[in-house]
Design a protein around this motif. Structure first.
Motif, PDB file in Angstrom:
ATOM      1  N   PHE A 227      38.430  39.120  28.712  1.00 34.74           N
ATOM      2  CA  PHE A 227      39.067  40.203  29.452  1.00 34.74           C
ATOM      3  C   PHE A 227      40.574  40.021  29.453  1.00 34.74           C
ATOM      4  N   THR A 228      41.258  41.093  29.784  1.00 32.12           N
ATOM      5  CA  THR A 228      42.696  41.014  29.963  1.00 32.12           C
ATOM      6  C   THR A 228      42.970  40.288  31.275  1.00 32.12           C
ATOM      7  N   THR A 229      44.129  39.654  31.357  1.00 29.87           N
ATOM      8  CA  THR A 229      44.454  38.873  32.539  1.00 29.87           C
ATOM      9  C   THR A 229      44.546  39.739  33.789  1.00 29.87           C
ATOM     10  N   ASP A 230      45.083  40.945  33.656  1.00 28.15           N
ATOM     11  CA  ASP A 230      45.210  41.786  34.847  1.00 28.15           C
ATOM     12  C   ASP A 230      43.848  42.125  35.431  1.00 28.15           C
ATOM     13  N   LEU A 231      42.819  42.261  34.587  1.00 32.23           N
ATOM     14  CA  LEU A 231      41.466  42.465  35.099  1.00 32.23           C
ATOM     15  C   LEU A 231      40.914  41.168  35.672  1.00 32.23           C
ATOM     16  N   ALA A 232      41.040  40.071  34.933  1.00 37.48           N
ATOM     17  CA  ALA A 232      40.490  38.790  35.376  1.00 37.48           C
ATOM     18  C   ALA A 232      41.032  38.392  36.742  1.00 37.48           C
ATOM     19  N   MET A 233      42.299  38.678  36.991  1.00 38.67           N
ATOM     20  CA  MET A 233      42.924  38.280  38.251  1.00 38.67           C
ATOM     21  C   MET A 233      42.391  39.072  39.451  1.00 38.67           C
ATOM     22  N   ASN A 234      41.684  40.161  39.203  1.00 38.20           N
ATOM     23  CA  ASN A 234      41.214  41.017  40.302  1.00 38.20           C
ATOM     24  C   ASN A 234      39.708  40.973  40.501  1.00 38.20           C
ATOM     25  N   LEU A 235      39.030  40.046  39.838  1.00 37.15           N
ATOM     26  CA  LEU A 235      37.582  39.955  39.955  1.00 37.15           C
ATOM     27  C   LEU A 235      37.182  38.879  40.949  1.00 37.15           C
ATOM     28  N   ARG A 236      36.299  39.225  41.869  1.00 38.63           N
ATOM     29  CA  ARG A 236      35.657  38.207  42.694  1.00 38.63           C
ATOM     30  C   ARG A 236      34.603  37.500  41.837  1.00 38.63           C
ATOM     31  N   ILE A 237      34.479  36.194  41.999  1.00 36.29           N
ATOM     32  CA  ILE A 237      33.582  35.423  41.151  1.00 36.29           C
ATOM     33  C   ILE A 237      32.357  34.987  41.953  1.00 36.29           C
ATOM     34  N   PRO A 238      31.149  35.410  41.550  1.00 36.72           N
ATOM     35  CA  PRO A 238      29.936  34.953  42.236  1.00 36.72           C
ATOM     36  C   PRO A 238      29.741  33.452  42.042  1.00 36.72           C
TER      37      PRO A 238
END
Length: 424
Positions: A227-238
């Motif tokens: 993924f792009t970093t801007d997306l990765a930075m906004n994902l909560r991780i289970p």
């Protein structure tokens, strides 16, 4: 030849080599890219990780490789660092359960951040993303136990993201899970549980957009994605075995479907989990946590809750669809000359069906789940925590606790902590 498209853009493997390696390497130089490998120390004793290292040695232009490592001692971390010492790009071995990391994450609880969760892949991915996203624009994640790793894996996964004109923000792998030894079909959790479950839920609650979205992925449990970093930075991780489905739920929440792609990686093999003797073991535990993740996401995205009176219907439907899938995969295997244990797969469907009622009952009693906060939220609390974590995960920080009396601080100065780790 399969050339069909659907809701999710599909990049097929047509048997041709695609773009030349030189073009791919130039794309890596043009858009800073990191690879992330969550890794247990036991993987260093197996041939799969040596194969991955050999393949990645030929990768030119990669900004960094981040190894999110769970290890028991400084000596093991040093061994891991030596293993990756000859790579043609920087390698950051991040000790996820090292003493400095544990103390740092404890210290930020005063900020309202609870990021000390049971160790597992989710926790390793969360930490690894924090390290990898500091400078990269694109991050790709692969498991460390892939026995069929080829140069095409990173190339095909990353290229849709390296070309900005595609607009793609998230790429998910799919593949044919085959045992290298027996050539039998693997991936029972996907074939015999997730597929029949989603089909059964659709018949009960209707063709809701979220269910249609999940069913559009050829291999929703694939642990390989980018993924792009801007997306990765906004994902909560289970934090549990619902990681892959949970991440798909997070991507659904943040990204237009037109910006998602799935990529065929061909034949794929890695470690196989046993079914498990109890509901808390192996694939049985995984299936229970996946079911809760799917139903919780239906609540979040569709406002849809499975009613108690619908449970018998779900059980009956799942058994029927699961048995149909066993028959279908049996025919698929027979025509391709692959062994197929029909009785074993029928028993797996039976065991999975018995998990439905207790898992759903547990969900109704505890609908919330612990998720690691997105890094964008973390940085809103402490702008320096990302750098502090990267520094704390270095092996040289293992002795800092005994030399830094100011380390544990009710109101942590993460910038100061980062400086002290680097100095150490």
């Amino acid at each position: 030849m399969d050339f069909q498209q659907g809701l999710i853009t599909t990049v097929h493997d047509y048997g041709f080599s695609g773009a030349a390696p030189d073009l791919f390497h130039q794309q890596l130089r043009d858009r800073p890219t990191a690879l992330l490998l969550p890794c247990l120390m036991e993987e260093f004793r197996r041939p799969a990780l040596r194969l991955i290292r050999e393949v990645l040695t030929g990768l030119e232009g990669l900004q960094s490789l981040v190894i999110a490592l769970a290890a028991n001692s400084v000596e093991e971390v040093l061994e891991a660092e030596a293993f990756w010492a000859e790579m043609p790009f920087p390698v950051h071995v991040h000790w996820t359960n090292g003493p400095a990391v544990i103390e740092l994450l404890k210290s930020v609880k005063s900020l309202g951040l609870d990021v000390l969760v049971p160790p597992g892949k989710g926790w390793a991915v969360w930490q690894g993303l924090g390290v990898a996203c500091r400078q990269a624009e694109v991050v790709g994640l692969f498991d460390a136990d892939i026995r069929t790793f080829t140069p095409d894996y990173p190339k095909r996964m990353l290229q849709p993201l390296l070309d900005r004109s595609t607009g793609v923000a998230y790429v998910k792998a799919f593949y044919s899970r085959l045992s290298l030894e027996t050539h039998a079909l693997q991936g029972r959790a996907t074939r015999l549980f997730v597929g029949p479950l989603l089909s059964s839920l659709e018949q009960i609650v209707g063709p809701l957009p979220y269910l249609r979205y999940l069913q559009s992925f050829r291999y929703p449990l694939a642990g390989e994605f980018a993924f792009t970093t801007d997306l990765a930075m906004n994902l909560r991780i289970p934090c549990d075995w619902g990681l892959e489905i949970g991440l798909l739920s997070e991507v659904y929440r943040h990204v237009a479907i037109s910006r998602i792609a799935q990529v065929d990686l061909g034949v794929f093999d890695h470690k196989h989990k046993d079914l498990g003797n109890t509901p808390d073991e192996g694939l049985k535990r995984m299936a229970s946590e996946i079911l809760r993740t799917v139903l919780r996401a239906l609540m979040e995205h569709e406002g849809c809750n499975l009613l108690s009176e619908q449970l018998p219907t779900l059980e009956a439907l799942y058994r029927r669809v699961g048995q149909d899938r066993v028959r279908q995969f049996g025919l698929d295997s027979a025509i391709n000359g692959l062994p197929h244990d029909r009785h074993g797969e029928e028993l797996a469907v039976h065991d999975f069906a018995q998990l439905l009622r207790p898992a759903i009952t547990d969900l109704m009693e505890t609908p919330s789940v612990q998720q690691l906060p997105s890094w964008s939220r973390v940085l809103s609390c402490s702008q320096d925590l990302q750098q502090a974590l990267a520094a704390a995960g270095q092996c040289r920080s293992a002795t800092v606790l005994g030399r830094n009396a100011d380390y544990v601080n009710p109101k942590p100065n993460t910038a100061q902590l980062a400086e002290s780790f680097v100095a150490a």
